[in-house]
Design a protein around this motif. Structure first.
Motif, PDB file in Angstrom:
ATOM      1  N   GLY A   1      64.693 -21.062  11.836  1.00 27.34           N
ATOM      2  CA  GLY A   1      65.906 -20.688  12.550  1.00 27.34           C
ATOM      3  C   GLY A   1      67.145 -20.645  11.681  1.00 27.34           C
ATOM      4  N   TYR A   2      67.217 -21.486  10.665  1.00 28.45           N
ATOM      5  CA  TYR A   2      68.359 -21.453   9.749  1.00 28.45           C
ATOM      6  C   TYR A   2      68.402 -20.118   9.004  1.00 28.45           C
ATOM      7  N   GLU A   3      67.251 -19.703   8.502  1.00 28.23           N
ATOM      8  CA  GLU A   3      67.183 -18.424   7.783  1.00 28.23           C
ATOM      9  C   GLU A   3      67.475 -17.270   8.730  1.00 28.23           C
ATOM     10  N   LEU A   4      66.962 -17.350   9.947  1.00 21.68           N
ATOM     11  CA  LEU A   4      67.243 -16.302  10.930  1.00 21.68           C
ATOM     12  C   LEU A   4      68.747 -16.199  11.175  1.00 21.68           C
ATOM     13  N   ALA A   5      69.419 -17.342  11.317  1.00 19.38           N
ATOM     14  CA  ALA A   5      70.866 -17.335  11.555  1.00 19.38           C
ATOM     15  C   ALA A   5      71.605 -16.679  10.395  1.00 19.38           C
ATOM     16  N   ARG A   6      71.241 -17.033   9.169  1.00 17.34           N
ATOM     17  CA  ARG A   6      71.910 -16.434   8.007  1.00 17.34           C
ATOM     18  C   ARG A   6      71.703 -14.920   7.983  1.00 17.34           C
ATOM     19  N   ARG A   7      70.475 -14.478   8.232  1.00 19.26           N
ATOM     20  CA  ARG A   7      70.190 -13.033   8.219  1.00 19.26           C
ATOM     21  C   ARG A   7      70.867 -12.320   9.378  1.00 19.26           C
ATOM     22  N   ALA A   8      70.878 -12.935  10.542  1.00 13.54           N
ATOM     23  CA  ALA A   8      71.534 -12.321  11.703  1.00 13.54           C
ATOM     24  C   ALA A   8      73.026 -12.152  11.445  1.00 13.54           C
ATOM     25  N   ARG A   9      73.657 -13.124  10.810  1.00 12.91           N
ATOM     26  CA  ARG A   9      75.092 -13.014  10.496  1.00 12.91           C
ATOM     27  C   ARG A   9      75.345 -11.846   9.536  1.00 12.91           C
ATOM     28  N   LEU A  10      74.451 -11.653   8.584  1.00  8.49           N
ATOM     29  CA  LEU A  10      74.610 -10.534   7.649  1.00  8.49           C
ATOM     30  C   LEU A  10      74.529  -9.198   8.372  1.00  8.49           C
ATOM     31  N   VAL A  11      73.623  -9.092   9.336  1.00  6.65           N
ATOM     32  CA  VAL A  11      73.390  -7.836  10.043  1.00  6.65           C
ATOM     33  C   VAL A  11      74.395  -7.619  11.178  1.00  6.65           C
ATOM     34  N   LEU A  12      74.655  -8.665  11.957  1.00  7.69           N
ATOM     35  CA  LEU A  12      75.457  -8.516  13.175  1.00  7.69           C
ATOM     36  C   LEU A  12      76.839  -9.158  13.100  1.00  7.69           C
ATOM     37  N   GLY A  13      77.117  -9.859  12.037  1.00  6.01           N
ATOM     38  CA  GLY A  13      78.415 -10.505  11.919  1.00  6.01           C
ATOM     39  C   GLY A  13      78.624 -11.526  13.020  1.00  6.01           C
TER      40      GLY A  13
ATOM     41  N   ALA B   1      71.494 -22.922  18.271  1.00  7.61           N
ATOM     42  CA  ALA B   1      70.318 -23.601  17.734  1.00  7.61           C
ATOM     43  C   ALA B   1      69.697 -24.474  18.813  1.00  7.61           C
ATOM     44  N   MET B   2      68.371 -24.431  18.906  1.00 11.99           N
ATOM     45  CA  MET B   2      67.628 -25.321  19.806  1.00 11.99           C
ATOM     46  C   MET B   2      66.660 -26.112  18.937  1.00 11.99           C
ATOM     47  N   THR B   3      66.802 -27.443  18.942  1.00 14.65           N
ATOM     48  CA  THR B   3      65.980 -28.255  18.056  1.00 14.65           C
ATOM     49  C   THR B   3      65.784 -29.654  18.611  1.00 14.65           C
ATOM     50  N   GLY B   4      64.721 -30.285  18.171  1.00 12.02           N
ATOM     51  CA  GLY B   4      64.470 -31.669  18.537  1.00 12.02           C
ATOM     52  C   GLY B   4      65.297 -32.639  17.709  1.00 12.02           C
ATOM     53  N   TYR B   5      65.984 -32.130  16.713  1.00  7.20           N
ATOM     54  CA  TYR B   5      66.795 -32.966  15.832  1.00  7.20           C
ATOM     55  C   TYR B   5      68.263 -32.855  16.208  1.00  7.20           C
ATOM     56  N   GLY B   6      68.865 -33.992  16.572  1.00  4.15           N
ATOM     57  CA  GLY B   6      70.232 -33.946  17.066  1.00  4.15           C
ATOM     58  C   GLY B   6      71.214 -34.834  16.336  1.00  4.15           C
ATOM     59  N   GLN B   7      70.853 -35.280  15.134  1.00  2.00           N
ATOM     60  CA  GLN B   7      71.763 -36.122  14.373  1.00  2.00           C
ATOM     61  C   GLN B   7      72.927 -35.299  13.824  1.00  2.00           C
ATOM     62  N   ALA B   8      73.976 -35.970  13.385  1.00  2.00           N
ATOM     63  CA  ALA B   8      75.165 -35.287  12.866  1.00  2.00           C
ATOM     64  C   ALA B   8      74.823 -34.354  11.711  1.00  2.00           C
ATOM     65  N   GLU B   9      73.915 -34.785  10.822  1.00  2.00           N
ATOM     66  CA  GLU B   9      73.561 -33.930   9.689  1.00  2.00           C
ATOM     67  C   GLU B   9      72.781 -32.696  10.134  1.00  2.00           C
ATOM     68  N   ASP B  10      72.014 -32.817  11.241  1.00  2.00           N
ATOM     69  CA  ASP B  10      71.297 -31.658  11.785  1.00  2.00           C
ATOM     70  C   ASP B  10      72.283 -30.646  12.353  1.00  2.00           C
ATOM     71  N   ARG B  11      73.290 -31.149  13.041  1.00  2.00           N
ATOM     72  CA  ARG B  11      74.321 -30.267  13.603  1.00  2.00           C
ATOM     73  C   ARG B  11      75.117 -29.588  12.490  1.00  2.00           C
ATOM     74  N   ALA B  12      75.424 -30.340  11.449  1.00  2.00           N
ATOM     75  CA  ALA B  12      76.164 -29.767  10.313  1.00  2.00           C
ATOM     76  C   ALA B  12      75.342 -28.688   9.620  1.00  2.00           C
ATOM     77  N   ARG B  13      74.053 -28.920   9.462  1.00  2.00           N
ATOM     78  CA  ARG B  13      73.191 -27.913   8.826  1.00  2.00           C
ATOM     79  C   ARG B  13      73.152 -26.642   9.669  1.00  2.00           C
ATOM     80  N   ALA B  14      73.096 -26.797  10.991  1.00  2.00           N
ATOM     81  CA  ALA B  14      73.098 -25.629  11.874  1.00  2.00           C
ATOM     82  C   ALA B  14      74.417 -24.862  11.752  1.00  2.00           C
ATOM     83  N   THR B  15      75.516 -25.570  11.721  1.00  2.00           N
ATOM     84  CA  THR B  15      76.817 -24.917  11.571  1.00  2.00           C
ATOM     85  C   THR B  15      76.902 -24.185  10.240  1.00  2.00           C
TER      86      THR B  15
END
Length: 126
Positions: free
Chosen positions: A60-72, A79-93
């Motif tokens: 999903g991280y790679e998908l987000a990066r590619r989607a931003r390149l294509v769709l801005g 993001a939907m994930t089982g990981y909800g720690q602060a570092e997980d949220r920061a990585r998603a952002t």
């Protein structure tokens, strides 16, 4: 009607969430992996993408990066994930997601995210 792209590799979770979203009035297009999800993002022009992080193909991280390149910033990425720690949220952002929902995901969780105002052009473009 809001167009939602749902990218989730767990077939049962994907179909259950799709059914709930469609009953709530959304147009839903679903994919089981990152490659199919990116193709649908290009062809269906969704307004929102709900993206599982742990996807086959590319995650999903790679998908987000590619989607931003294509769709801005036209696409709201959640993001939907089982990981909800602060570092997980920061990585998603950092990958370009607008919001982060910790699994299990409910319709109420999605509605709450969609109701939030969205800042435009907050994502760096590589």
């Amino acid at each position: 009607m809001t167009r939602i792209l749902l990218i989730e590799d767990n077939a049962d979770a994907r179909e259950a969430l799709r059914a709930l979203l469609e009953l709530d009035g959304y147009e839903v297009h679903a994919a089981a992996d990152g490659i199919e999800g990116l193709d649908l993002a290009r062809t269906k022009a969704p307004e929102v993408a709900l993206v599982d992080i742990g996807l086959p193909g590319f995650d999903g991280y790679e998908l987000a990066r590619r989607a931003r390149l294509v769709l801005g910033d036209s696409l709201m990425l959640v993001a939907m994930t089982g990981y909800g720690q602060a570092e997980d949220r920061a990585r998603a952002t950092d990958a370009g997601f607008d919001a982060h929902i910790t699994k299990p995901v409910s319709l109420e969780d999605i509605q709450a995210v969609l109701a939030q105002p969205r800042a435009k052009s907050v994502h760096p473009h590589p």
